[in-house]
Design an enzyme around this catalytic site. Structure first.
Site, PDB file in Angstrom:
ATOM      1  N   SER A   1      12.731  10.430   7.016  1.00 47.34           N
ATOM      2  CA  SER A   1      11.721  11.464   7.227  1.00 47.34           C
ATOM      3  C   SER A   1      12.399  12.719   7.747  1.00 47.34           C
ATOM      4  O   SER A   1      13.482  12.657   8.345  1.00 47.34           O
ATOM      5  CB  SER A   1      10.674  10.971   8.235  1.00 47.34           C
ATOM      6  OG  SER A   1       9.887  12.046   8.713  1.00 47.34           O
TER       7      SER A   1
ATOM      8  N   ILE B   1       3.138   4.531  -0.326  1.00 51.96           N
ATOM      9  CA  ILE B   1       4.352   4.890  -1.054  1.00 51.96           C
ATOM     10  C   ILE B   1       5.016   3.653  -1.633  1.00 51.96           C
ATOM     11  O   ILE B   1       5.478   3.649  -2.776  1.00 51.96           O
ATOM     12  CB  ILE B   1       5.326   5.637  -0.127  1.00 51.96           C
ATOM     13  CG1 ILE B   1       4.705   6.937   0.370  1.00 51.96           C
ATOM     14  CG2 ILE B   1       6.635   5.929  -0.852  1.00 51.96           C
ATOM     15  CD1 ILE B   1       5.514   7.612   1.470  1.00 51.96           C
TER      16      ILE B   1
ATOM     17  N   TYR C   1      10.083   7.534  17.276  1.00 57.90           N
ATOM     18  CA  TYR C   1       9.942   7.610  15.823  1.00 57.90           C
ATOM     19  C   TYR C   1      11.014   8.527  15.236  1.00 57.90           C
ATOM     20  O   TYR C   1      11.682   8.177  14.251  1.00 57.90           O
ATOM     21  CB  TYR C   1       8.554   8.114  15.444  1.00 57.90           C
ATOM     22  CG  TYR C   1       8.364   8.284  13.953  1.00 57.90           C
ATOM     23  CD1 TYR C   1       8.195   7.175  13.134  1.00 57.90           C
ATOM     24  CD2 TYR C   1       8.376   9.554  13.367  1.00 57.90           C
ATOM     25  CE1 TYR C   1       8.040   7.327  11.755  1.00 57.90           C
ATOM     26  CE2 TYR C   1       8.223   9.707  11.991  1.00 57.90           C
ATOM     27  CZ  TYR C   1       8.049   8.595  11.201  1.00 57.90           C
ATOM     28  OH  TYR C   1       7.902   8.746   9.844  1.00 57.90           O
TER      29      TYR C   1
ATOM     30  N   SER D   1       0.846  -1.201   0.000  1.00 60.13           N
ATOM     31  CA  SER D   1       0.000   0.000   0.000  1.00 60.13           C
ATOM     32  C   SER D   1       0.878   1.247   0.000  1.00 60.13           C
ATOM     33  O   SER D   1       2.098   1.174   0.166  1.00 60.13           O
ATOM     34  CB  SER D   1      -0.926   0.017   1.234  1.00 60.13           C
ATOM     35  OG  SER D   1      -0.155   0.130   2.424  1.00 60.13           O
TER      36      SER D   1
ATOM     37  N   SER E   1      -0.855   8.895   3.569  1.00 58.30           N
ATOM     38  CA  SER E   1      -0.767   7.442   3.485  1.00 58.30           C
ATOM     39  C   SER E   1      -1.352   6.805   4.737  1.00 58.30           C
ATOM     40  O   SER E   1      -1.763   7.503   5.679  1.00 58.30           O
ATOM     41  CB  SER E   1       0.697   7.003   3.317  1.00 58.30           C
ATOM     42  OG  SER E   1       1.423   7.288   4.499  1.00 58.30           O
TER      43      SER E   1
ATOM     44  N   LYS F   1      14.177   7.563  12.655  1.00 63.76           N
ATOM     45  CA  LYS F   1      14.422   8.228  11.376  1.00 63.76           C
ATOM     46  C   LYS F   1      15.841   8.816  11.327  1.00 63.76           C
ATOM     47  O   LYS F   1      16.477   8.836  10.261  1.00 63.76           O
ATOM     48  CB  LYS F   1      13.382   9.316  11.134  1.00 63.76           C
ATOM     49  CG  LYS F   1      11.955   8.807  10.986  1.00 63.76           C
ATOM     50  CD  LYS F   1      11.769   7.977   9.723  1.00 63.76           C
ATOM     51  CE  LYS F   1      11.686   6.495   9.953  1.00 63.76           C
ATOM     52  NZ  LYS F   1      11.454   5.739   8.687  1.00 63.76           N
TER      53      LYS F   1
END
EC number: 1.1.-.-
Length: 374
Positions: free
Chosen positions: A170, A48, A197, A46, A232, A201
């Site tokens: 990101s 990207i 998170y 799904s 997304s 990244k």
């Protein structure tokens, strides 16, 4: 009435400026034909990842969708075969939260696929959800799993050089701050999730940097890619149900469609002439400067060593994909997917497998890199 029309015009003008400067993604160019080449895209069922796989398939590549869910992965493979007209698209099970699953995927891939030209680490999570693990799940899925998978597949990437590794990162890496004394501690609460998170990244950016140092002269280059603000599943996956109807229209207006988000990863995978920029961070299809924490070579090397330990790769250990799972991965099965990946589903007969190349140890070359101006 005139004031109302003026206000509406100003809002429309502001939106157009935001859309064309921040939302709309530049289209990817690069190599037109990928016939005879093989690409692996993680999380390609799904968003990207699916759009990335679609573009690679349209250019003629054989594409392996590495996904957690067999049902969703096979459905995505069917959709992509229909849309691209390319039957060389298959699904193989991969759960990045499980080191055993990563090793099983590598074993299955190396035994069935003679080539690997492009490896795109797209899969990732932004929250632990209801899953409780005795380790940092965000770091495991977003960094440690991809680190181990890259390590296990490096011999095939070297054999097929020139080849590329793309790590989808990101802009959140700018808020990251790695604490090496508590890298793998479980994450509890939304505040810790936000921090974890961003840290994961940052780990992506440092990983690409150190990997470029490790692989200098091998013909394998690597890049960290920021897809931009994308509408997304990752954006709405952990939003409360009652809030989704309010956020979806806003997301549609101010966030990129997954196809737009796929452009920078595709640029890093396909654009010719960017080999000297191996290890750099890209956004909007061009190289971008990163903060000091993301270009710290000592931290990048320290993260590499810590990642080897967390991935179960001891000092001097060769990365053989048929090794027994490490003790830290023998707990209860992950609720994210089956802990025992099944054999790959093949849509069309593919070339007979060749013997896996000698899994020689990557020669470590520690050096300070001087970054050119973008």
């Amino acid at each position: 009435m005139e004031a109302l029309l003026l206000g509406a015009g100003l809002l429309l003008g502001a939106y157009v400026l935001v859309y064309y400067n921040l939302v709309k993604a530049p289209p990817c160019g690069g190599i037109a034909s990928l016939r005879g080449r093989t690409a692996v895209v993680t999380g390609a069922n799904s968003g990207i990842g699916k759009m990335t796989a679609l573009e690679l398939a349209r250019r003629g590549a054989r594409v392996v969708l590495a996904c957690r869910s067999r049902e969703r992965g096979e459905a995505a493979a069917f959709d992509l075969r229909q849309e691209s007209g390319n039957n060389e698209i298959i699904f193989m099970a991969l759960d990045l939260a499980s080191l055993a699953s990563v090793r099983a995927f590598a074993t299955a891939f190396l035994s069935s696929e003679p080539r690997l030209d492009i490896l795109i680490h797209n899969a990732g999570i932004s929250s632990c959800g209801r899953t409780h693990k005795p380790f940092n799940l965000l770091l495991r899925v977003n960094h440690i799993g991809p680190f181990l998978l890259t390590h296990l597949l490096l011999p095939r990437l070297k054999t097929c050089a020139p080849s590329r590794v793309v790590v989808v990162s990101s802009a959140a890496h700018r808020r990251g701050r790695l604490d090496f004394t508590r890298l793998d501690r479980p994450v509890v609460g939304w505040r810790q999730e936000l921090r974890a998170y961003a840290d994961s990244k940052l780990a992506n950016v440092l990983f690409a940097r150190e990997l470029a140092t490790q692989l200098e002269g091998t013909g394998v280059t690597c890049y960290a890619a920021h897809p931009g603000p994308v509408n997304s599943e990752l954006f709405l996956r952990h939003v409360p149900g009652w809030l989704c109807p309010l956020l979806r229209p806003l997301a549609w207006l101010v966030l990129r469609a997954p196809r737009g988000g796929a452009q920078t990863p595709l640029y890093c995978a396909l654009q010719e002439g960017i080999e000297p920029l191996s290890g750099r961070y890209f956004a909007n299809c061009h190289v971008e400067e990163v903060p000091p924490a993301a270009r710290d070579d000592r931290a990048a090397h320290r993260l590499w060593e810590a990642s080897k330990r967390l991935a179960g790769l001891g000092p001097g250990e060769e990365a053989e994909p048929d090794e027994d799972p490490q003790p830290e991965d023998t707990g209860a099965p992950s609720s994210l997917s089956s802990p025992h990946p099944e054999e790959p589903t093949v849509s069309e007969p593919h070339p007979s497998p060749q013997s896996s190349p000698d899994l020689s140890k990557v020669t470590r070359r520690i050096q300070v890199k001087t970054e050119p101006e973008p």
